[in-house]
Design an enzyme around this catalytic site. Structure first.
Site, PDB file in Angstrom:
ATOM      1  N   HIS A   1       0.020-121.646  -1.739  1.00 48.02           N
ATOM      2  CA  HIS A   1       0.281-122.856  -2.546  1.00 48.02           C
ATOM      3  C   HIS A   1      -0.983-123.523  -2.981  1.00 48.02           C
ATOM      4  O   HIS A   1      -1.359-123.675  -4.270  1.00 48.02           O
ATOM      5  CB  HIS A   1       0.989-124.027  -2.000  1.00 48.02           C
ATOM      6  CG  HIS A   1       0.898-125.368  -2.491  1.00 48.02           C
ATOM      7  ND1 HIS A   1       1.747-125.466  -3.805  1.00 48.02           N
ATOM      8  CD2 HIS A   1       0.582-126.405  -2.395  1.00 48.02           C
ATOM      9  CE1 HIS A   1       1.607-126.797  -4.362  1.00 48.02           C
ATOM     10  NE2 HIS A   1       0.602-127.482  -3.425  1.00 48.02           N
TER      11      HIS A   1
ATOM     12  N   GLU B   1       8.698-129.155   1.321  1.00 49.13           N
ATOM     13  CA  GLU B   1       7.962-129.275   2.680  1.00 49.13           C
ATOM     14  C   GLU B   1       8.734-129.488   3.843  1.00 49.13           C
ATOM     15  O   GLU B   1       9.955-129.826   3.619  1.00 49.13           O
ATOM     16  CB  GLU B   1       6.885-130.477   2.525  1.00 49.13           C
ATOM     17  CG  GLU B   1       6.109-130.634   1.142  1.00 49.13           C
ATOM     18  CD  GLU B   1       4.894-131.505   1.292  1.00 49.13           C
ATOM     19  OE1 GLU B   1       4.558-131.883   2.301  1.00 49.13           O
ATOM     20  OE2 GLU B   1       4.569-131.853   0.130  1.00 49.13           O
TER      21      GLU B   1
ATOM     22  N   LYS C   1       1.782-139.522  -6.401  1.00 46.88           N
ATOM     23  CA  LYS C   1       2.780-139.113  -5.414  1.00 46.88           C
ATOM     24  C   LYS C   1       3.108-140.524  -4.451  1.00 46.88           C
ATOM     25  O   LYS C   1       4.198-140.205  -3.986  1.00 46.88           O
ATOM     26  CB  LYS C   1       1.831-138.342  -4.252  1.00 46.88           C
ATOM     27  CG  LYS C   1       1.803-136.649  -4.864  1.00 46.88           C
ATOM     28  CD  LYS C   1       0.839-136.123  -3.842  1.00 46.88           C
ATOM     29  CE  LYS C   1       0.721-134.578  -4.484  1.00 46.88           C
ATOM     30  NZ  LYS C   1       1.737-133.802  -4.149  1.00 46.88           N
TER      31      LYS C   1
ATOM     32  N   ASP D   1       7.930-133.985  -1.405  1.00 43.00           N
ATOM     33  CA  ASP D   1       6.819-134.838  -2.061  1.00 43.00           C
ATOM     34  C   ASP D   1       6.900-134.808  -3.628  1.00 43.00           C
ATOM     35  O   ASP D   1       6.386-133.962  -4.014  1.00 43.00           O
ATOM     36  CB  ASP D   1       5.433-134.176  -1.317  1.00 43.00           C
ATOM     37  CG  ASP D   1       4.453-134.926  -1.952  1.00 43.00           C
ATOM     38  OD1 ASP D   1       4.500-136.350  -2.386  1.00 43.00           O
ATOM     39  OD2 ASP D   1       3.420-134.294  -2.014  1.00 43.00           O
TER      40      ASP D   1
ATOM     41  N   GLU E   1       4.074-124.398  -9.949  1.00 41.27           N
ATOM     42  CA  GLU E   1       3.653-122.977  -9.470  1.00 41.27           C
ATOM     43  C   GLU E   1       4.818-121.872 -10.010  1.00 41.27           C
ATOM     44  O   GLU E   1       4.607-120.869 -10.508  1.00 41.27           O
ATOM     45  CB  GLU E   1       3.868-122.721  -8.024  1.00 41.27           C
ATOM     46  CG  GLU E   1       2.597-123.408  -7.454  1.00 41.27           C
ATOM     47  CD  GLU E   1       2.839-123.226  -5.738  1.00 41.27           C
ATOM     48  OE1 GLU E   1       3.310-124.216  -5.190  1.00 41.27           O
ATOM     49  OE2 GLU E   1       2.517-122.180  -5.375  1.00 41.27           O
TER      50      GLU E   1
ATOM     51  N   ASP F   1      -0.094-136.556   4.284  1.00 43.15           N
ATOM     52  CA  ASP F   1       0.617-135.236   3.875  1.00 43.15           C
ATOM     53  C   ASP F   1      -0.440-133.777   3.930  1.00 43.15           C
ATOM     54  O   ASP F   1      -1.794-134.335   3.317  1.00 43.15           O
ATOM     55  CB  ASP F   1       0.988-135.277   2.516  1.00 43.15           C
ATOM     56  CG  ASP F   1       1.984-134.547   2.049  1.00 43.15           C
ATOM     57  OD1 ASP F   1       2.450-133.628   2.920  1.00 43.15           O
ATOM     58  OD2 ASP F   1       2.162-134.085   0.831  1.00 43.15           O
TER      59      ASP F   1
ATOM     60  N   ARG G   1       2.772-134.526 -11.817  1.00 50.53           N
ATOM     61  CA  ARG G   1       1.284-133.707 -12.040  1.00 50.53           C
ATOM     62  C   ARG G   1       0.347-134.206 -13.170  1.00 50.53           C
ATOM     63  O   ARG G   1      -0.715-133.953 -12.996  1.00 50.53           O
ATOM     64  CB  ARG G   1       1.657-132.296 -12.423  1.00 50.53           C
ATOM     65  CG  ARG G   1       2.509-131.753 -11.477  1.00 50.53           C
ATOM     66  CD  ARG G   1       2.096-131.629  -9.890  1.00 50.53           C
ATOM     67  NE  ARG G   1       2.778-130.712  -9.340  1.00 50.53           N
ATOM     68  CZ  ARG G   1       2.580-130.672  -7.802  1.00 50.53           C
ATOM     69  NH1 ARG G   1       1.736-131.243  -7.315  1.00 50.53           N
ATOM     70  NH2 ARG G   1       3.516-130.180  -7.034  1.00 50.53           N
TER      71      ARG G   1
ATOM     72  N   THR H   1       8.781-140.651  -1.690  1.00 47.21           N
ATOM     73  CA  THR H   1       8.824-139.283  -0.989  1.00 47.21           C
ATOM     74  C   THR H   1      10.255-139.160  -0.216  1.00 47.21           C
ATOM     75  O   THR H   1      10.548-140.295   0.411  1.00 47.21           O
ATOM     76  CB  THR H   1       7.761-139.235   0.193  1.00 47.21           C
ATOM     77  OG1 THR H   1       6.634-139.382  -0.457  1.00 47.21           O
ATOM     78  CG2 THR H   1       7.798-137.878   0.967  1.00 47.21           C
TER      79      THR H   1
ATOM     80  N   GLU I   1       7.621-131.127  -4.427  1.00 46.93           N
ATOM     81  CA  GLU I   1       6.880-130.207  -3.437  1.00 46.93           C
ATOM     82  C   GLU I   1       8.141-130.194  -2.215  1.00 46.93           C
ATOM     83  O   GLU I   1       8.508-130.942  -1.762  1.00 46.93           O
ATOM     84  CB  GLU I   1       5.862-130.671  -3.020  1.00 46.93           C
ATOM     85  CG  GLU I   1       4.747-130.897  -4.022  1.00 46.93           C
ATOM     86  CD  GLU I   1       3.262-131.051  -3.941  1.00 46.93           C
ATOM     87  OE1 GLU I   1       2.802-131.723  -2.810  1.00 46.93           O
ATOM     88  OE2 GLU I   1       2.549-130.674  -4.519  1.00 46.93           O
TER      89      GLU I   1
ATOM     90  N   GLN J   1      -1.309-137.072 -11.671  1.00 40.09           N
ATOM     91  CA  GLN J   1      -2.280-136.497 -10.315  1.00 40.09           C
ATOM     92  C   GLN J   1      -3.513-135.927 -10.999  1.00 40.09           C
ATOM     93  O   GLN J   1      -4.794-136.181 -10.351  1.00 40.09           O
ATOM     94  CB  GLN J   1      -1.259-135.339  -9.703  1.00 40.09           C
ATOM     95  CG  GLN J   1      -2.209-134.702  -8.703  1.00 40.09           C
ATOM     96  CD  GLN J   1      -1.085-133.648  -8.041  1.00 40.09           C
ATOM     97  OE1 GLN J   1      -0.274-133.528  -8.205  1.00 40.09           O
ATOM     98  NE2 GLN J   1      -1.693-132.918  -7.062  1.00 40.09           N
TER      99      GLN J   1
HETATM  100 CA    CA Z   1       2.653-132.383  -0.929  1.00 34.01          CA
END
Ligand code: CA
Length: 391
Positions: free
Chosen positions: A113, A182, A234, A214, A339, A106, A218, A238, A180, A221
């Protein structure tokens, strides 16, 4: 015999023809192509056993000339009548994971971002981007065995977390579960260990693209990621969309990437344009909360594949690489909830309720469209999943 009628505004017209793996009640998974609101069983329609398999890998490994030839055959096929037993209504099929995922990497290719996450995770640093960010596509190795198809529920992960004011780490279900948004790119033809793939050879190796979510815890992480990057925050899941849009269907979506300054090193340069004009939309409990624009991505997927292999690492059929979260410059273009809600400080209203991170029972769906070669739009379908409570 059946003639498939395709609605004029369909995102699955003859300029798309995405591949997927489907089954009908009581049958084994096999390869189909989506045409309008129908799925054509390719093993039945073309009489070729490579399509009777439960993944696209064997077909993808046959290479680009074969991809072009089969696409032409399908185009001719759907223009005429097809045997009844090779055509299924899309509501009558179950979709499966389309590929056997080999390696999963990834990336982190959106400047917006990466800058936003830098501000949120490292507020003490004056520059939100790390010094390497504009010199190479930053990435980490993810966990291929937990890549799942759209529709598979996601169990809230447990793990360690330690907030900035906590004296010691605690263990429990994540309280900052996020998405996420993507795009994922799939390698059809790999490269042996000791060789590499230049950006201009991308189309010979990349079979197609999917939408990728993804899932990111948080809190897990933030505590684990220094100094070696994300791991358990993570690796629990996925999700990818079931329809693989062939690179051959994305010709009209190809654009230049944003200006890359400083100029990347020669191994990351090429003459071919591999920016992509793909528009995403993220639904949270049925309400669109953000529309991330792929066109803004700083690094192209061709550069990501070149970077992945430049050290001589092998690439394999079924390798999946994620673009990284897609975020545009506007707030309503941010592709992650951390975000969108600025670390949870600015809740958003979702279907009448305030939200920061995901709650149990929440459902997220990400869809995407791109320009098609016939002047309309083509669709990637969606990747959807619901959050279940921690075990
Ligand atoms: Ca990602």
């Amino acid at each position: 015999m059946t003639a498939i009628s395709i609605p004029d505004d369909s995102l699955f017209g003859v300029d798309n023809l995405p591949y997927g793996v489907f089954s009908t009640a009581g049958t084994d998974p096999r390869i189909g192509v989506r045409v309008g609101d129908h799925v054509v069983d390719l093993a039945a329609a073309l009489g070729d056993d490579v399509f009777a398999q439960p993944t696209l890998n064997a077909f993808m490994a046959q290479g680009r000339d074969r991809w072009i030839d089969v696409r032409a055959r399908i185009t001719a096929l759907v223009a005429g009548d097809i045997a009844d037993d090779a055509v299924h209504a899309v509501e009558d099929v179950t979709m499966h994971l389309p590929i056997a995922v080999a390696d999963y990497v990834d990336f982190y290719a959106s400047e917006n971002h990466a800058s936003n996450l830098g501000r949120l995770f490292r507020p003490q640093n004056p520059d939100p981007l790390m010094p390497n960010w504009k010199h190479l596509p930053v990435g980490y190795h993810g966990r291929s065995s937990t890549v799942v198809a759209s529709g598979v529920d996601i169990v809230r992960p447990r793990g360690q977390r330690k907030g900035p004011n906590d004296e010691a780490p605690v263990f429990g279900p994540s309280v900052r579960l996020d998405i996420e948004a993507e795009m994922g790119f799939i390698v059809g033809v790999g490269s042996p260990m000791g060789s590499s793939i230049t950006p201009d050879r991308f189309a010979e190796h990349c079979f197609g693209a999917v939408i990728l979510n993804d899932w990111s815890a948080r809190d897990i992480q933030a505590w684990e990621y220094v100094p070696l990057g994300p791991n358990l925050g993570k690796s629990f899941a996925t999700s990818i969309s079931p329809w693989v849009v062939p690179l051959l269907a994305l010709e009209a979506a190809r654009i230049d990437t944003p200006v890359q300054d400083p100029t990347p090193l020669p191994y990351l340069q090429g003459d071919e344009k591999w920016g992509l004009d793909i528009d995403l939309a993220v639904e949270w409990n049925g309400e669109i909360v953000t529309r991330p624009p792929y066109a803004q991505m700083y690094w192209s997927p061709a550069q990501m594949l070149a970077h992945t292999t430049v050290n001589g690492a092998a690439a394999s059929t079924g390798d999946l690489f994620g673009s990284g979260t897609i975020s545009g410059p506007e707030k309503n273009q941010r592709g992650a909830f951390i975000e969108l809600t600025w670390g949870g400080a600015e809740p958003v209203t979702v279907a009448g309720e305030e939200r920061t991170f995901l709650q149990d029972g929440d459902e997220v769906s990400i869809s995407a469209t791109a320009p098609g070669v016939n002047g309309g739009r083509i669709g990637f379908g969606e990747v959807r999943a619901r959050i279940l409570p921690a075990d």
